[in-house]
Design a protein around this motif. Structure first.
Motif, PDB file in Angstrom:
ATOM      1  N   ALA A  45       0.877  -1.177   0.000  1.00 44.45           N
ATOM      2  CA  ALA A  45       0.000   0.000   0.000  1.00 44.45           C
ATOM      3  C   ALA A  45       0.915   1.229   0.000  1.00 44.45           C
ATOM      4  O   ALA A  45       1.470   1.616   1.033  1.00 44.45           O
ATOM      5  CB  ALA A  45      -0.906  -0.016   1.226  1.00 44.45           C
ATOM      6  N   THR A  83      -6.936   1.261  -5.571  1.00 42.54           N
ATOM      7  CA  THR A  83      -8.007   1.278  -4.570  1.00 42.54           C
ATOM      8  C   THR A  83      -8.362   2.741  -4.259  1.00 42.54           C
ATOM      9  O   THR A  83      -7.648   3.646  -4.664  1.00 42.54           O
ATOM     10  CB  THR A  83      -7.553   0.624  -3.244  1.00 42.54           C
ATOM     11  OG1 THR A  83      -6.423   1.337  -2.751  1.00 42.54           O
ATOM     12  CG2 THR A  83      -7.187  -0.835  -3.434  1.00 42.54           C
ATOM     13  N   HIS A 130     -13.257  -7.374  -1.992  1.00 42.74           N
ATOM     14  CA  HIS A 130     -12.250  -6.740  -1.136  1.00 42.74           C
ATOM     15  C   HIS A 130     -12.952  -6.320   0.143  1.00 42.74           C
ATOM     16  O   HIS A 130     -14.056  -5.763   0.093  1.00 42.74           O
ATOM     17  CB  HIS A 130     -11.701  -5.516  -1.875  1.00 42.74           C
ATOM     18  CG  HIS A 130     -10.687  -4.715  -1.110  1.00 42.74           C
ATOM     19  ND1 HIS A 130     -11.018  -3.889  -0.056  1.00 42.74           N
ATOM     20  CD2 HIS A 130      -9.338  -4.591  -1.262  1.00 42.74           C
ATOM     21  CE1 HIS A 130      -9.914  -3.305   0.400  1.00 42.74           C
ATOM     22  NE2 HIS A 130      -8.889  -3.705  -0.307  1.00 42.74           N
ATOM     23  N   PHE A 168     -11.880  -4.557   4.085  1.00 39.77           N
ATOM     24  CA  PHE A 168     -10.820  -4.098   5.001  1.00 39.77           C
ATOM     25  C   PHE A 168     -11.423  -3.026   5.906  1.00 39.77           C
ATOM     26  O   PHE A 168     -11.598  -1.898   5.502  1.00 39.77           O
ATOM     27  CB  PHE A 168      -9.641  -3.545   4.186  1.00 39.77           C
ATOM     28  CG  PHE A 168      -8.586  -2.859   5.021  1.00 39.77           C
ATOM     29  CD1 PHE A 168      -8.310  -3.264   6.330  1.00 39.77           C
ATOM     30  CD2 PHE A 168      -7.844  -1.815   4.499  1.00 39.77           C
ATOM     31  CE1 PHE A 168      -7.337  -2.629   7.090  1.00 39.77           C
ATOM     32  CE2 PHE A 168      -6.865  -1.173   5.253  1.00 39.77           C
ATOM     33  CZ  PHE A 168      -6.615  -1.584   6.541  1.00 39.77           C
ATOM     34  N   GLY A 170      -7.128  -6.554   2.360  1.00 39.76           N
ATOM     35  CA  GLY A 170      -6.580  -5.231   2.678  1.00 39.76           C
ATOM     36  C   GLY A 170      -5.306  -5.283   3.494  1.00 39.76           C
ATOM     37  O   GLY A 170      -4.397  -6.084   3.240  1.00 39.76           O
ATOM     38  N   GLY A 208      -3.948  -3.601   7.672  1.00 46.06           N
ATOM     39  CA  GLY A 208      -4.398  -3.606   9.069  1.00 46.06           C
ATOM     40  C   GLY A 208      -3.613  -4.502   9.993  1.00 46.06           C
ATOM     41  O   GLY A 208      -3.936  -4.594  11.178  1.00 46.06           O
ATOM     42  N   LEU A 209      -2.578  -5.190   9.479  1.00 46.84           N
ATOM     43  CA  LEU A 209      -1.749  -6.001  10.378  1.00 46.84           C
ATOM     44  C   LEU A 209      -0.921  -5.036  11.234  1.00 46.84           C
ATOM     45  O   LEU A 209      -0.285  -4.125  10.723  1.00 46.84           O
ATOM     46  CB  LEU A 209      -0.829  -6.941   9.587  1.00 46.84           C
ATOM     47  CG  LEU A 209      -1.530  -7.869   8.593  1.00 46.84           C
ATOM     48  CD1 LEU A 209      -0.535  -8.880   8.035  1.00 46.84           C
ATOM     49  CD2 LEU A 209      -2.710  -8.588   9.228  1.00 46.84           C
ATOM     50  N   GLU A 213      -2.812  -6.027   0.969  1.00 46.67           N
ATOM     51  CA  GLU A 213      -2.001  -4.854   0.637  1.00 46.67           C
ATOM     52  C   GLU A 213      -1.435  -4.359   1.949  1.00 46.67           C
ATOM     53  O   GLU A 213      -2.150  -3.727   2.725  1.00 46.67           O
ATOM     54  CB  GLU A 213      -2.793  -3.702   0.048  1.00 46.67           C
ATOM     55  CG  GLU A 213      -3.768  -3.989  -1.059  1.00 46.67           C
ATOM     56  CD  GLU A 213      -5.205  -3.898  -0.589  1.00 46.67           C
ATOM     57  OE1 GLU A 213      -5.986  -4.738  -1.049  1.00 46.67           O
ATOM     58  OE2 GLU A 213      -5.544  -3.031   0.222  1.00 46.67           O
ATOM     59  N   LEU A 214      -0.164  -4.661   2.169  1.00 51.62           N
ATOM     60  CA  LEU A 214       0.426  -4.286   3.455  1.00 51.62           C
ATOM     61  C   LEU A 214       0.980  -2.875   3.419  1.00 51.62           C
ATOM     62  O   LEU A 214       1.645  -2.484   2.469  1.00 51.62           O
ATOM     63  CB  LEU A 214       1.561  -5.251   3.806  1.00 51.62           C
ATOM     64  CG  LEU A 214       1.171  -6.710   4.009  1.00 51.62           C
ATOM     65  CD1 LEU A 214       2.401  -7.530   4.392  1.00 51.62           C
ATOM     66  CD2 LEU A 214       0.090  -6.841   5.079  1.00 51.62           C
ATOM     67  N   GLY A 215       0.708  -2.130   4.470  1.00 53.50           N
ATOM     68  CA  GLY A 215       1.311  -0.819   4.655  1.00 53.50           C
ATOM     69  C   GLY A 215       2.322  -0.915   5.781  1.00 53.50           C
ATOM     70  O   GLY A 215       3.478  -1.281   5.590  1.00 53.50           O
ATOM     71  N   ARG A 216       1.841  -0.644   6.994  1.00 51.98           N
ATOM     72  CA  ARG A 216       2.779  -0.560   8.128  1.00 51.98           C
ATOM     73  C   ARG A 216       3.519  -1.864   8.415  1.00 51.98           C
ATOM     74  O   ARG A 216       4.669  -1.847   8.829  1.00 51.98           O
ATOM     75  CB  ARG A 216       2.047  -0.056   9.372  1.00 51.98           C
ATOM     76  CG  ARG A 216       1.158  -1.065  10.053  1.00 51.98           C
ATOM     77  CD  ARG A 216       0.247  -0.401  11.048  1.00 51.98           C
ATOM     78  NE  ARG A 216      -0.750   0.384  10.352  1.00 51.98           N
ATOM     79  CZ  ARG A 216      -1.287   1.514  10.819  1.00 51.98           C
ATOM     80  NH1 ARG A 216      -0.918   1.996  11.970  1.00 51.98           N
ATOM     81  NH2 ARG A 216      -2.212   2.147  10.135  1.00 51.98           N
TER      82      ARG A 216
END
Ligand SMILES: Cc1ncc(COP(=O)(O)O)c(C=O)c1O
Length: 423
Positions: free
Chosen positions: A54, A98, A199, A201, A240, A242-243, A286-289
């Motif tokens: 992401a 997205t 999808h 999330f 999505g 949120g991990l 879709e990983l961000g943090r």
């Protein structure tokens, strides 16, 4: 005894201490690329989940290039993010779009640039995308229909009043549509699109594998039912991001019984199960943090120290103008002093320079000999740092961005004085 927190990699300490900032540099980010690469390689050691990055979490060129080198594809949510990913030489067929604010004009521009994977968040977006394909086909090659884009419908679930709500609240957002709204479509009404996925999330910074699994598990049957209702063969499920990242050090770790921070191995096991339950060919995140937070630090000098109504306060050269996340989530980034100190620690209020009480980076422990001229290092700043801030208020300098690679600190973006952006 001078104990450094576990999130701080002491091998970078001498480099940061030796670094001399220019007059314009009132704070800087540094991303450890070798550590990032090693972390991403671990995330890729599985064949259950297709991983996207992401880009909103950190769009710096070097970060995107590192994710590319580890086989991540890219989730973009604006034309700016798209341009930045394409500028790194990434092929548009590795890009997913997205976001709730896709106009027909934007969809048209994305298709023209070769993007072929979309998470659609409204009935308008679905209609527009279908039209864009027909219209561009007419203009470009009237006899050959453009490749059908892969389309996932974004679903927003709510639980009826009084029922156990796994999301903890039913606040309405613009992200996607309810099952009921999506039930008004039939995939065969959109012949130019390959609508083959869903999808969902609606959670953030999850730190418990158990909670995450139970939440994902409860999404499966409403989603399967929706797919059947609208005539979709459900091939892709995208869950999505949120991990979570344990910003507040709430996790107890294995030694204390574990359980409060996420285990990637467990996520893979759990998602293999969810994938089988949903009967899909592909499961996407879709990983961000979780991908990039840990690789980044933010370094900022202390400009004042005072006692006010019995509370020790530090005023920093920059605050939410460089790093706003603590103020909008009430979740500080952890901090440490950038030098050796054996002084006992005590709690300080950490303020930035802006004329708003929101400009506070936390109420956090530091060695009590911290003083004017010291530098502080904040951890987990690789995600939602530089681009999430409010850089222009009060006309301070923009933060610099560095990478640390093969033992060297390399400037990617110089700090900038206000004169460079004021008109
Ligand atoms: C659609 C989408 N996917 C993934 C993410 C990444 O979330 P996280 O940083 O929690 O992994 C976001 C963040 O806002 C998002 O909007």
């Amino acid at each position: 005894m001078n104990t450094k927190p576990t999130w701080f990699d002491t091998s970078i300490e001498s480099t940061l201490l030796a670094h001399e900032s220019s007059d314009d540099e009132q704070g800087y980010f540094v991303y450890q690329l070798d550590a990032l690469k090693a972390h991403l390689a671990k995330l890729q050691q599985q064949d259950v989940i297709k991983l996207w990055f992401a880009v909103k979490a950190n769009p710096l060129s070097k970060i995107i290039q590192t994710l590319d080198s580890e086989g991540f594809d890219f989730d973009v949510a604006s034309s700016g993010e798209l341009a930045q990913v394409l500028a790194q030489g990434i092929s548009p067929d590795r890009i997913l779009n997205t976001g709730p604010a896709k106009s027909k004009k934007q969809l048209n521009a994305f298709i023209k640039q070769g993007v072929r994977t979309f998470v659609v968040e409204s009935l308008n977006q679905l209609t527009w995308l279908n039209e864009v394909i027909a219209e561009q086909t007419l203009v470009d090659k009237p006899t050959v229909l453009l490749d059908k884009p892969t389309v996932l419908l974004r679903v927003q679930l709510q639980w009826p009043e009084g029922e156990k709500n796994p999301l903890g609240g039913n606040s309405l957002t613009p992200f996607g549509l309810s099952v009921q709204e999506w039930q008004s479509v039939h995939v065969s009404d959109y012949p130019n699109l390959d609508i083959c996925g869903l999808h969902i999330f609606q959670w953030g910074n999850m730190l418990s594998n158990e909670k995450m699994y139970s939440l994902w598990g409860q999404m499966v049957s409403p989603l399967i039912n929706l797919a059947a209702d609208i005539g979709m063969e459900l091939k892709i499920l995208d869950l999505g991001g949120g991990l979570g990242i344990d910003y507040l050090n709430e996790g107890r770790g294995e030694a204390q019984g574990g359980g409060d921070t996420l285990s990637w191995q467990q996520i893979i096991t759990d998602l293999a199960d969810i994938k089988a339950q949903a009967g899909v060919d592909e499961l996407w995140l879709e990983l961000g943090r979780f991908a990039v937070a840990e690789c980044g630090y933010y370094v900022v000098p202390v400009v004042d120290r005072k006692m006010n109504y019995g509370q020790d306060q530090l005023v920093l050269a920059a605050g939410i103008n460089h790093i706003i996340r603590p103020a909008i989530t009430e979740q500080p980034f952890p901090v440490t002093l950038l030098r050796q100190s054996n002084a006992p620690s005590q709690v300080f209020d950490l303020h930035g320079p802006l004329c708003t009480s929101m400009d506070k980076l936390g109420h956090l422990p530091l060695q009590n000999d911290v003083n004017v001229g010291d530098k502080l290092v904040f951890g987990y700043c690789g995600a939602y740092g530089f681009t999430e801030s409010i850089p222009f208020f009060l006309c301070h300098q923009l933060a610099a961005e560095y990478v640390f690679q093969a033992g060297k600190l390399i400037e990617i973006r110089a700090a900038q004085a206000a004169s460079t952006y004021l008109a």
